[in-house]
Design an enzyme around this catalytic site. Structure first.
Site, mmCIF file in Angstrom:
data_model
loop_
_atom_site.group_PDB
_atom_site.id
_atom_site.type_symbol
_atom_site.label_atom_id
_atom_site.label_comp_id
_atom_site.label_asym_id
_atom_site.label_seq_id
_atom_site.Cartn_x
_atom_site.Cartn_y
_atom_site.Cartn_z
ATOM 1 N N CYS A 1 -74.770 9.280 51.877
ATOM 2 C CA CYS A 1 -74.698 8.483 50.956
ATOM 3 C C CYS A 1 -75.495 7.991 50.902
ATOM 4 C CB CYS A 1 -74.000 7.219 51.295
ATOM 5 S SG CYS A 1 -74.187 5.704 50.148
ATOM 6 N N GLY B 1 -78.100 9.942 62.044
ATOM 7 C CA GLY B 1 -78.873 9.661 61.207
ATOM 8 C C GLY B 1 -77.894 8.463 60.681
ATOM 9 N N SER B 2 -76.759 8.647 60.426
ATOM 10 C CA SER B 2 -75.958 6.929 60.296
ATOM 11 C C SER B 2 -76.575 6.191 61.125
ATOM 12 C CB SER B 2 -74.579 7.741 60.769
ATOM 13 O OG SER B 2 -74.064 8.755 60.709
ATOM 14 N N ASP C 1 -71.805 17.598 68.035
ATOM 15 C CA ASP C 1 -72.776 18.299 68.664
ATOM 16 C C ASP C 1 -73.154 18.062 70.590
ATOM 17 O OD1 ASP C 1 -73.185 20.233 66.544
ATOM 18 O OD2 ASP C 1 -74.643 18.154 65.500
ATOM 19 N N GLY D 1 -74.427 23.358 66.360
ATOM 20 C CA GLY D 1 -74.717 22.391 67.476
ATOM 21 C C GLY D 1 -76.385 22.032 67.133
ATOM 22 N N VAL E 1 -64.470 25.621 61.648
ATOM 23 C CA VAL E 1 -63.008 25.248 62.432
ATOM 24 C C VAL E 1 -63.531 24.523 63.548
ATOM 25 C CG1 VAL E 1 -62.195 26.859 63.766
ATOM 26 C CG2 VAL E 1 -62.318 27.994 61.615
ATOM 27 N N ARG F 1 -65.043 21.276 63.723
ATOM 28 C CA ARG F 1 -64.786 20.127 63.557
ATOM 29 C C ARG F 1 -63.138 20.293 63.829
ATOM 30 N NH1 ARG F 1 -69.113 17.617 62.355
ATOM 31 N NH2 ARG F 1 -70.851 18.811 61.345
HETATM 32 P P1 ADP Z 1 -75.044 11.856 60.864
HETATM 33 O O1 ADP Z 1 -75.325 10.500 61.234
HETATM 34 O O2 ADP Z 1 -73.927 12.593 61.503
HETATM 35 O O3 ADP Z 1 -76.961 12.161 61.995
HETATM 36 P P2 ADP Z 1 -76.307 11.721 58.426
HETATM 37 O O4 ADP Z 1 -78.197 12.110 58.559
HETATM 38 O O5 ADP Z 1 -75.949 13.175 56.673
HETATM 39 O O6 ADP Z 1 -75.313 12.886 58.945
HETATM 40 O O7 ADP Z 1 -75.746 10.594 57.712
HETATM 41 C C1 ADP Z 1 -75.341 10.159 57.824
HETATM 42 C C2 ADP Z 1 -75.403 9.239 56.688
HETATM 43 O O8 ADP Z 1 -76.507 8.344 57.622
HETATM 44 C C3 ADP Z 1 -76.468 9.664 54.992
HETATM 45 O O9 ADP Z 1 -75.685 9.989 54.036
HETATM 46 C C4 ADP Z 1 -77.017 7.958 54.664
HETATM 47 O O10 ADP Z 1 -76.312 6.937 53.656
HETATM 48 C C5 ADP Z 1 -77.198 7.911 55.919
HETATM 49 N N1 ADP Z 1 -78.827 7.526 56.921
HETATM 50 C C6 ADP Z 1 -79.167 8.184 57.622
HETATM 51 N N2 ADP Z 1 -80.082 8.705 57.603
HETATM 52 C C7 ADP Z 1 -80.886 6.801 57.023
HETATM 53 C C8 ADP Z 1 -82.187 6.467 56.539
HETATM 54 N N3 ADP Z 1 -83.221 6.798 57.888
HETATM 55 N N4 ADP Z 1 -81.727 5.388 56.319
HETATM 56 C C9 ADP Z 1 -80.448 4.720 55.583
HETATM 57 N N5 ADP Z 1 -79.740 5.471 55.161
HETATM 58 C C10 ADP Z 1 -79.795 6.892 56.431
#
Ligand code: ADP
Length: 740
Positions: free
Chosen positions: A82, A113-114, A159, A202, A293, A295
């Site tokens: 997003c 990231g999330s 991972d 990974g 596969v 996932r």
């Molecule tokens: P994961 O959570 O598996 O590491 P991502 O890095 O793609 O996956 O992050 C998933 C989502 O979390 C992104 O699409 C975004 O909406 C949100 N997100 C990630 N990093 C940030 C950030 N630094 N600031 C705000 N939202 C973030």
């Protein structure tokens, strides 16, 4: 202690980032725990996207809304990348949507990231709330009653790359998919003389490749944290492959993690490995990129149980902590739920990637910690084409390996590890056929490095096992055989009767000099009923077998209203029944540890009938085979059948010996290998120092532990086949909450 005055009344949960097996179980656990604690539960569809969109994407849910999802892969609640959430405006919308529903507590299941996004969202929350109140978008009362966001994170990622937890939700499932694929590749590769190069996911984390490498006996491994140490990785790899061919290996398997590089930071891809092998060795080489596969597919038993425990703990944490508590990541450490500050975990996770980028591989390995470096060392030893040469060509001690008790998946894996790790230490390793009976009869054979080739993945027990426990005359004969074969130490990898027999030999050590040697017992049985450990090898395979069967049984019942009474193994120990109950979402679980009374049965039948009356279509009862001598599986089924009347019928399903068979699960293979390494080390320490102590190896709170074999009788029940202490019984209340 829960401070109910401050406890949130509404809790929302979302899954975000890459999908991972077990996410459904986590959401289900969050929802059901919240409801059991009288809070309203909300699910946000499609991760942060749903939060930004609001409307129907943020839904209040009931317990029933999260039913029937445990067995489904990925996340049924959706996840999305997003971009809007990366902007303050997007997050402002998110705050408004939560406030509209009176929600100020959030469980986020996702990757780094999330979780980073979640932390930013929480930090901005107070300012945004004030802004929304000033703009008249929320009332002053709403703003005043939700001044901060309570946040808990769960690491959901295939991972296993998150600091703060030993396992991320989804890693074990991915390992199942990878191992299945590699087992298949191995079988086709040996039909032709071929090398397979397989790329595993990974990102910056070699966990999946390393663990899959241990589980499938990969011949060469490339992971980001530990590039080959020599000057030229290509030369080093080719030399190892050549040595393998020279000893008659027909097929080779090279695993490459997607972000691998050389010591100098040059990227190494699967294609590059193939080119090198073809150019330098002229080999027929095929590349397989496993891709998505990894996932998919049904979540493993470990992931279902782990995610359920963590989802439950997340809500308990939100309810217990003051609102302005630093957000926590709830993870698992040494099999105990543990929490750490969320952002510290994210920062440490990023640090590993930074170390790799800076070519500080030692630092990266250290940060990974836990069993990671140890697994790497074991794998590189087992990969060798031959043991390290011994000084003067003489082998110093002679170790015997045998089983006892019923067959357990992983026994072959353990023997393979014992042979290779023993030989590599400069010892002779002998295997005893057919347990203690074979030991009495002198059915003993010296093993070579290649005698155990291909054993890592095979179910059953090639050297044989049985439940024979020697009597006095047999013990005298065993002493004679041990002396005749000059055996200095014993590794007994087995179950209940194996432990009994090993302890008997140990108690006769004063009478027979040949028995005065170190003996180490390693827990291998599907029943998880042994002393000195909270987990036995083989039980994970059995659990996965039960879970897969129950998933099928569930599907078979789609067209009818039915109660299934599923009988599982375990002798006097209810571990398999309880864990299978948690992993499959059983409504009722009957264990040998808890007597069944007629009154219980009446209450259970009445409750389940009530649920069918309000729309339930399938009931699942799991009964341990020795749960009760009178209220048998058939008896219980008959009671349900009679009482169900027109509402539902009832059927028994006795799963039987399939639970003992099958190829070992990745977890059992890896644990069998790791524990064997520690057993050999234990014997080596005793022998090298002239010690003669004997022990049972195991896990206590997830940590490795040696318990003196002398204490064996004190640790088991007098009248039942199980240890006195069974920590897994603590999960019983969890199973009960999940069936609300
Ligand atoms: P994961 O959570 O598996 O590491 P991502 O890095 O793609 O996956 O992050 C998933 C989502 O979390 C992104 O699409 C975004 O909406 C949100 N997100 C990630 N990093 C940030 C950030 N630094 N600031 C705000 N939202 C973030």
């Amino acid at each position: 202690m829960t401070d109910t005055a401050h406890a949130p009344t509404s809790i929302a949960v979302l899954t975000s980032g890459g999908d991972a097996g077990g996410m459904n179980a986590a959401v289900r656990a969050v929802v059901r725990t919240a409801i059991s604690r009288d809070a309203d539960a909300y699910v946000i569809q499609d991760g942060w996207q749903g939060l930004v969109d609001g409307g129907q994407a943020i839904r209040r849910v009931s317990s029933a809304d999260v039913g029937g999802i445990l067995h489904r892969g990925g996340t049924v609640f959706g996840t999305a990348r997003c971009e809007a959430f990366r902007t303050r405006q997007g997050r402002r919308e998110g705050v408004r949507h939560l406030l509209e529903r009176g929600i100020d507590a959030l469980v986020v299941i996702g990757g780094d990231g999330s979780l980073t996004g979640a932390n930013i969202f929480r930090e901005e929350w107070p300012g945004v709330v004030t802004e929304l109140a000033e703009a008249g978008e929320v009332t002053a009362e709403v703003a005043a009653s939700h001044p901060v966001l309570r946040l808990v994170g769960l690491a959901g990622s295939i991972d296993n790359d998150m600091s703060g937890t030993d396992m991320t939700i989804g890693a074990d499932t991915a390992l199942h998919r990878i191992t299945e694929a590699l087992d298949s590749i191995r079988s086709t590769a040996s039909s032709h003389q071929r090398t397979f190069v397989v790329e595993v996911m990974g990102r910056h984390c070699g966990y999946l490749a390393l663990t899959a490498g241990l589980a499938t006996a990969a011949n060469w491994l490339l992971i980001p944290e530990h590039p080959p140490e020599g000057g030229d990785w290509a030369q080093e790899m080719c030399a190892a492959m050549r040595a393998g061919h020279e000893i008659g290996r027909r097929q080779s398997l090279v695993l490459v993690t997607e972000g691998s590089q050389s010591r100098e930071g040059e990227p190494i891809t699967a294609e590059r490995v193939k080119e090198v092998l073809e150019e330098q060795l002229g080999e027929d080489t095929r590349v397989t990129i496993l891709g998505h596969v990894q996932r998919g597919g049904a979540p493993s038993a470990i992931d279902r149980v782990l995610a359920t425990r963590l989802g439950h703990a997340a809500v308990e944490r939100l309810l217990a902590d003051p609102p302005d508590t630093t957000p926590q990541l709830i993870g698992i450490r040494g099999n105990e739920v543990a929490s750490s500050p969320l952002m510290e975990c994210v920062t440490r996770t990023h640090e590993v990637a930074e170390r790799i980028a800076q070519q500080d591989y030692e630092g990266a390995m250290l940060l990974r910690g836990g069993s990671f470096p140890e697994s790497q060392t074991i794998l590189s030893t087992m990969q060798q084409a031959a043991p390290r040469p011994t000084a003067h060509g003489r082998r110093r001690f002679r170790l015997a390996v045998l089983h006892g008790g019923g067959p357990a998946p992983g026994m072959n894996t353990a023997v393979r590890a014992a042979v290779r790790l023993g030989l590599n230490r400069g010892y002779s390793v002998l295997t005893v056929k057919n347990g203690f009976l074979g030991l009495r009869n002198g059915d003993i054979q010296e093993m070579e490095w290649m005698s155990v080739s291909g054993w890592v993945s095979e179910g059953g027990a090639d050297i044989g096992t049985n439940r024979y426990v020697p009597d006095e005359p047999a013990i005298a004969q065993i002493a004679k055989q041990l002396a005749a074969h000059r055996i200095d130490g014993i590794l007994m990898a087995g179950g209940w009767s194996g432990y009994q027999a090993a302890h008997l030999l140990h108690t006769h050590r004063q009478k027979y000099a040949a028995l005065d040697i170190p003996i180490i017992c390693m827990p291998m049985t599907i029943n998880n009923d042994l002393p000195g450990t909270e987990l036995t090898i083989g039980s994970d395979t059995a659990l996965n077998s039960i879970v897969a069967d129950v998933d099928k049984i569930r599907q078979s019942a789609v067209a009818s209203r039915r109660v299934f009474v599923v009988e599982v193994m375990g002798h006097d120990c209810g571990y398999l029944a309880l864990m299978a109950g948690v992993a499959t979402g059983a409504e009722l679980i009957y264990l040998p540890e808890r007597e069944i009374t007629l009154n219980d049965l009446c209450v259970d039948v009445r409750n389940l009938t009530e649920r069918f009356r309000s729309g339930k279509r399938l009931g699942l009862v799991i009964r341990s085979e020795s749960a009760d001598p009178v209220y048998t599986t058939d008896f219980i089924t008959s009671v349900f059948q009679k009482e169900g009347g027109d509402l539902f019928d009832a059927r028994p399903a006795i799963l039987g010996h399939v639970q003992e068979g099958g190829d070992p699960s990745p977890f059992d293979r890896v644990q069998a290998t790791g524990l064997t390494a520690h057993c050999i080390e234990y014997l080596a320490e005793q022998l090298e120092s002239g010690g003669r102590a004997s022990a049972m190896i195991g896990f206590q709170s997830g940590r490795l532990q040696f318990t003196d074999l002398t204490s064996y009788p004190r640790l088991i029940e007098d009248t039942a086949q199980r240890p006195r202490e069974q920590r897994w019984m603590n999960q019983l209340p969890l199973a009960e909450i999940m069936t609300v």
